[in-house]
Design a protein around this motif. Structure first.
Motif, PDB file in Angstrom:
ATOM      1  N   THR A  24       0.860  -1.180   0.000  1.00 39.33           N
ATOM      2  CA  THR A  24       0.000   0.000   0.000  1.00 39.33           C
ATOM      3  C   THR A  24       0.899   1.233   0.000  1.00 39.33           C
ATOM      4  OG1 THR A  24      -1.831  -1.064   1.157  1.00 39.33           O
ATOM      5  CG2 THR A  24      -1.704   1.334   1.307  1.00 39.33           C
ATOM      6  N   VAL A  25       0.641   2.135  -0.925  1.00 43.43           N
ATOM      7  CA  VAL A  25       1.415   3.376  -1.033  1.00 43.43           C
ATOM      8  C   VAL A  25       0.482   4.557  -0.805  1.00 43.43           C
ATOM      9  CG1 VAL A  25       2.848   4.808  -2.529  1.00 43.43           C
ATOM     10  CG2 VAL A  25       3.028   2.313  -2.653  1.00 43.43           C
ATOM     11  N   THR A  26       0.825   5.402   0.168  1.00 44.59           N
ATOM     12  CA  THR A  26       0.018   6.584   0.472  1.00 44.59           C
ATOM     13  C   THR A  26       0.877   7.828   0.272  1.00 44.59           C
ATOM     14  OG1 THR A  26      -1.199   5.320   2.145  1.00 44.59           O
ATOM     15  CG2 THR A  26      -1.381   7.726   2.223  1.00 44.59           C
ATOM     16  N   ARG A  27       0.406   8.738  -0.554  1.00 41.64           N
ATOM     17  CA  ARG A  27       1.154   9.956  -0.860  1.00 41.64           C
ATOM     18  C   ARG A  27       0.456  11.162  -0.211  1.00 41.64           C
ATOM     19  NH1 ARG A  27       4.616   8.597  -5.278  1.00 41.64           N
ATOM     20  NH2 ARG A  27       4.017   6.600  -6.218  1.00 41.64           N
ATOM     21  N   LYS A  28       1.233  11.988   0.489  1.00 39.79           N
ATOM     22  CA  LYS A  28       0.715  13.165   1.166  1.00 39.79           C
ATOM     23  C   LYS A  28       0.976  14.420   0.314  1.00 39.79           C
ATOM     24  CE  LYS A  28      -0.602  11.050   4.950  1.00 39.79           C
ATOM     25  NZ  LYS A  28      -2.016  10.980   5.366  1.00 39.79           N
ATOM     26  N   THR A  32       5.512  13.604   1.136  1.00 33.76           N
ATOM     27  CA  THR A  32       5.852  12.425   1.939  1.00 33.76           C
ATOM     28  C   THR A  32       5.105  11.207   1.409  1.00 33.76           C
ATOM     29  OG1 THR A  32       6.233  13.772   3.905  1.00 33.76           O
ATOM     30  CG2 THR A  32       5.836  11.431   4.250  1.00 33.76           C
ATOM     31  N   ILE A  33       5.803  10.072   1.358  1.00 33.55           N
ATOM     32  CA  ILE A  33       5.212   8.834   0.852  1.00 33.55           C
ATOM     33  C   ILE A  33       5.344   7.750   1.923  1.00 33.55           C
ATOM     34  CG2 ILE A  33       5.281   7.090  -0.982  1.00 33.55           C
ATOM     35  CD1 ILE A  33       6.774   9.172  -2.710  1.00 33.55           C
ATOM     36  N   TYR A  34       4.250   7.053   2.213  1.00 37.94           N
ATOM     37  CA  TYR A  34       4.264   5.929   3.140  1.00 37.94           C
ATOM     38  C   TYR A  34       4.100   4.634   2.337  1.00 37.94           C
ATOM     39  CZ  TYR A  34       3.424   9.442   6.778  1.00 37.94           C
ATOM     40  OH  TYR A  34       3.516  10.526   7.611  1.00 37.94           O
ATOM     41  N   VAL A  35       4.952   3.655   2.645  1.00 42.35           N
ATOM     42  CA  VAL A  35       4.910   2.375   1.937  1.00 42.35           C
ATOM     43  C   VAL A  35       4.856   1.254   2.970  1.00 42.35           C
ATOM     44  CG1 VAL A  35       5.985   0.921   0.175  1.00 42.35           C
ATOM     45  CG2 VAL A  35       6.430   3.390   0.187  1.00 42.35           C
ATOM     46  N   SER A  36       3.856   0.388   2.869  1.00 41.79           N
ATOM     47  CA  SER A  36       3.747  -0.736   3.803  1.00 41.79           C
ATOM     48  C   SER A  36       3.429  -2.013   3.050  1.00 41.79           C
ATOM     49  CB  SER A  36       2.669  -0.467   4.858  1.00 41.79           C
ATOM     50  OG  SER A  36       1.411  -0.266   4.250  1.00 41.79           O
ATOM     51  N   CYS A  37       3.779  -3.143   3.661  1.00 44.85           N
ATOM     52  CA  CYS A  37       3.541  -4.453   3.073  1.00 44.85           C
ATOM     53  C   CYS A  37       2.147  -4.929   3.475  1.00 44.85           C
ATOM     54  CB  CYS A  37       4.599  -5.439   3.557  1.00 44.85           C
ATOM     55  SG  CYS A  37       4.410  -7.118   2.917  1.00 44.85           S
ATOM     56  N   ASP A  38       1.397  -5.456   2.526  1.00 47.86           N
ATOM     57  CA  ASP A  38       0.045  -5.936   2.807  1.00 47.86           C
ATOM     58  C   ASP A  38       0.008  -7.395   3.252  1.00 47.86           C
ATOM     59  OD1 ASP A  38      -0.924  -3.460   2.156  1.00 47.86           O
ATOM     60  OD2 ASP A  38      -1.546  -4.006   0.132  1.00 47.86           O
ATOM     61  N   LEU A 406       9.297  -5.419   4.579  1.00 44.76           N
ATOM     62  CA  LEU A 406       8.894  -6.703   5.131  1.00 44.76           C
ATOM     63  C   LEU A 406       7.503  -6.570   5.756  1.00 44.76           C
ATOM     64  CD1 LEU A 406      12.114  -7.864   7.006  1.00 44.76           C
ATOM     65  CD2 LEU A 406      10.897  -9.237   5.312  1.00 44.76           C
ATOM     66  N   PRO A 407       6.782  -7.680   5.901  1.00 44.72           N
ATOM     67  CA  PRO A 407       5.520  -7.618   6.639  1.00 44.72           C
ATOM     68  C   PRO A 407       5.725  -7.011   8.022  1.00 44.72           C
ATOM     69  CG  PRO A 407       5.706  -9.723   5.505  1.00 44.72           C
ATOM     70  CD  PRO A 407       7.018  -9.021   5.321  1.00 44.72           C
ATOM     71  N   GLY A 408       4.813  -6.109   8.402  1.00 44.32           N
ATOM     72  CA  GLY A 408       4.904  -5.443   9.697  1.00 44.32           C
ATOM     73  C   GLY A 408       5.650  -4.128   9.666  1.00 44.32           C
ATOM     74  N   ILE A 409       6.292  -3.809   8.543  1.00 43.47           N
ATOM     75  CA  ILE A 409       7.136  -2.611   8.426  1.00 43.47           C
ATOM     76  C   ILE A 409       6.445  -1.553   7.572  1.00 43.47           C
ATOM     77  CG2 ILE A 409       9.305  -1.719   7.505  1.00 43.47           C
ATOM     78  CD1 ILE A 409       9.657  -3.379  10.022  1.00 43.47           C
ATOM     79  N   THR A 410       6.560  -0.297   8.006  1.00 45.87           N
ATOM     80  CA  THR A 410       6.110   0.831   7.189  1.00 45.87           C
ATOM     81  C   THR A 410       7.287   1.768   6.959  1.00 45.87           C
ATOM     82  OG1 THR A 410       3.860   0.747   8.089  1.00 45.87           O
ATOM     83  CG2 THR A 410       4.523   2.784   7.002  1.00 45.87           C
ATOM     84  N   LEU A 411       7.535   2.096   5.708  1.00 43.98           N
ATOM     85  CA  LEU A 411       8.552   3.084   5.352  1.00 43.98           C
ATOM     86  C   LEU A 411       7.888   4.441   5.166  1.00 43.98           C
ATOM     87  CD1 LEU A 411      10.865   1.399   2.679  1.00 43.98           C
ATOM     88  CD2 LEU A 411      11.099   1.407   5.168  1.00 43.98           C
TER      89      LEU A 411
END
Length: 621
Positions: A24-28, A32-38, A406-411
């Motif tokens: 999942t990629v969320t752009r502000k 700023t960009i948030y990237v997390s594993c689904d 990795l699963p559980g991680i958000t960049l």
């Protein structure tokens, strides 16, 4: 003889038993960009030592760790033996009143006793502080070792051979400390025998101590150097280590075969997260056998790795790019070695630098010749403070990726100048630094994300699932006098790859200067081979040889033609024969070059690159 394969006839990759990217990629609005594993993380094990107890109960007689004895034969400790011996160590430490505030300091390199002492301390709730061996054996003033001792205040120190470490221990040992050795005694310091320690009767207190262990229990202190070069003690909790194991398990596409005993070979030191946490705990979780390799990817020492690979056929092989170059050289000449290497191999992993395309092609040609398949090549990215946070867990022909979370991680990718700075949150991230609340506070942003100081970018911004690419250190980048930004980390990796095998590492210079110049460390053995010089030639003779100078100049000219203008063009270079100085903080505990410290310590060389004069050691490109 080198193998070659036509691009149009390349066979498929060997299947990689890991899930495809799902993010999942969320752009502000602020960029700023948030990237997390689904992929869900799943349940984490309680601790490293609970994992040991579980595996010992399942296969007590299975070999856990192997090392060569003095005769050269492999000797092993089984899972059951490691469980029993570490419980004995735990009993001895608990009887001495040790706990979370009284750590065990380990000065020695990887060994079976090192592992037993580590696991025993963890069972007793005693943090383990493995220290880089050069702090004791290659330093003249022991400044870093003194700093570590003052920071940790150890109650017990482990050093396998007293004679090797006696001088360092006598210089830094705090009053009342006890030293455990496998061989010999340290004069003037109370010395305990490792052999006696593992014969300690196991008390009921060990089980009670293990019952008190939680995910938040501190298992280790690992040390990482900052810009000053003095090590910071990074808290390593069981949560951090077990989250990496759980994250890797969550990416598997099939259950592991419980009867399979994965074999691996490890040369990297256990004072580093890659080997000491990710590799060690991964092998433990898999119920595998890790063989300790005294070889290193440097000329002369890599022969030991080759020797070991004749005996050990790993399921996964990971190392630095320079090791893959040496391995390709050896396997191209030795079909028996090639067969042993690829017999059980599922994939390869590289780290520390970008793998050059020519080495990648050679390794794939060897894989095809032996197996009929290309071999998946992966890498993991992280830091001492974060463990591994991204991984390439899909088949790709691209080298240079750092993967996806990795699963559980958000960049969190935060705009910083022309780049995106990497920040991370998740269960693998440290709670902070030992006895340093100020640095701990400074390391995290207002949302609780740890800042790695690195930059990354998407390979394709429109297709983020293709992964992230390392984009250098934010703090190392600089501007030329023209205002052009230079991406130091990326350029350094490109230069080393362009000049393989002669250049091992380099420092990029040019802050407020009109052009870029390099201070570089050559691979003397490779340079001798290219120049056709005898082994007796001195390093100064080697780097001044016309064939070496022409080789470096030609490779850098080729790099410049393929580059993108003044931000990558190299004007001059000096090949240095003095190795990086530990006492001068030029090299970190992880073996990485400290750019700023090197340029400050060698300011006279930087000046020579830019003074406009003709110098015999300055190669003009």
């Amino acid at each position: 003889m080198s193998l070659a394969v036509e691009k149009t006839t390349l066979p498929p990759f060997k299947p990689l038993k890991q899930k495809a990217p799902k993010i999942t990629v969320t752009r502000k609005p602020d960029g700023t960009i948030y990237v997390s594993c689904d992929h869900p993380l799943g349940e984490m094990k309680r601790s490293t030592v609970h994992l040991l107890a579980e595996k010992a109960a399942l296969h007590s007689e299975r070999n856990f760790i192997g090392e060569r004895d003095q005769s050269g034969a492999w000797t092993y400790i089984t899972y059951g033996e490691a469980d029993r011996a570490s419980s004995a160590v735990a009993s001895a430490l608990l009887a001495r009143g040790l706990g979370q505030q009284t750590p065990l300091l380990i000065l020695s390199g990887n060994s079976i006793p090192h592992a037993v002492m580590t696991l025993g301390a963890m069972k007793a709730g005693v943090p383990v502080a493995p220290v880089s061996v050069p702090y004791s054996l290659m330093s003249s003033d022991y400044s870093k070792l003194r700093h570590v001792v003052a920071l940790t205040k150890p109650a017990v120190i482990f050093a396998d051979k007293a004679a090797m470490f006696a001088k360092a221990i006598q210089a830094v040992a705090p009053e009342g400390v006890e030293v455990v050795t496998v061989e010999g005694e340290v004069p003037g310091v109370k010395t305990l025998s490792y052999g006696d320690l593992i014969r300690t009767a196991v008390s009921a207190e060990v089980a009670r101590s293990m019952d008190r262990i939680t995910h938040d229990t501190v298992a280790k202190y690992l040390f990482t150097s900052g810009s000053t070069g003095m090590p910071k003690g990074v808290l390593q909790t069981h949560r951090m280590m077990m989250a990496v194991v759980a994250g890797q398990e969550a990416l598997r596409t099939e259950e592991a075969n419980p009867d399979e005993v994965p074999q691996s070979l490890e040369w990297m030191p256990w004072n580093h997260i890659s080997a000491g946490n990710i590799g060690f705990n991964g092998n433990l979780n898999a119920g595998g056998t890790v063989h300790l390799d005294n070889g290193k990817p440097v000329p002369g020492l890599f022969n030991e790795t080759i020797r070991n690979l004749r005996d050990v056929s790993p399921r996964v092989f990971g190392s630095a790019p320079v090791a893959f170059a040496m391995l390709a050289d050896a396997m191209e000449k030795d079909a028996t070695l090639r067969a042993s290497f690829f017999r059980n191999l599922e994939y390869m992993g590289y780290g520390g630098a970008t793998l050059s395309s020519d080495i990648y092609d050679r390794m794939q040609a060897l894989a095809i010749a032996e197996t009929g398949y290309r071999m998946p090549l992966t890498t993991m990215y992280g830091a001492t403070e974060t463990q591994g946070v991204t991984v390439v867990h899909w088949v790709t022909e691209r080298v240079g990726l750092i993967g996806l979370p990795l699963p559980g991680i958000t960049l969190k990718l935060v705009p910083n100048g022309t780049k995106l700075e990497v920040r991370v949150k998740g269960p693998t991230v440290t709670p902070g630094y030992l006895n340093d609340p100020k640095k701990t506070s400074e390391a995290f942003d207002e949302e609780g994300y740890y800042s790695l100081g690195d930059a990354a970018r998407f390979l394709d911004p429109d297709r983020p699932e293709e992964g992230l690419v390392f984009d250098g250190r934010v703090t190392e980048d600089f501007k030329l006098s023209s205002g052009t930004w230079v991406s130091t980390g990326t350029l350094r990796a490109d230069v080393v790859a362009a000049c393989t095998p002669i250049i091992q590492d380099a420092v990029v210079c040019g802050l407020d200067k009109p052009d870029i110049a390099l201070l570089a460390w050559p691979n003397i053995a490779a340079a001798k081979a290219i120049a056709g010089l005898h082994d007796t030639a001195t390093p100064d003779e080697v780097v001044a040889h016309p064939k070496v100078v022409d080789y470096v100049r030609e490779r850098l000219q080729r790099h410049n033609k393929a580059g993108g203008g003044s931000s990558t063009r190299i004007a001059r270079i000096i090949l240095m024969t003095e190795p990086p100085s530990i006492d001068g903080h030029e090299i970190t505990d992880k073996g990485y070059v400290n750019q700023r410290a090197t340029m400050e310590r060698r300011a006279h060389l930087v000046a020579r690159l830019y003074d406009g004069e003709t110098h015999p050691d300055v190669i003009v490109v």
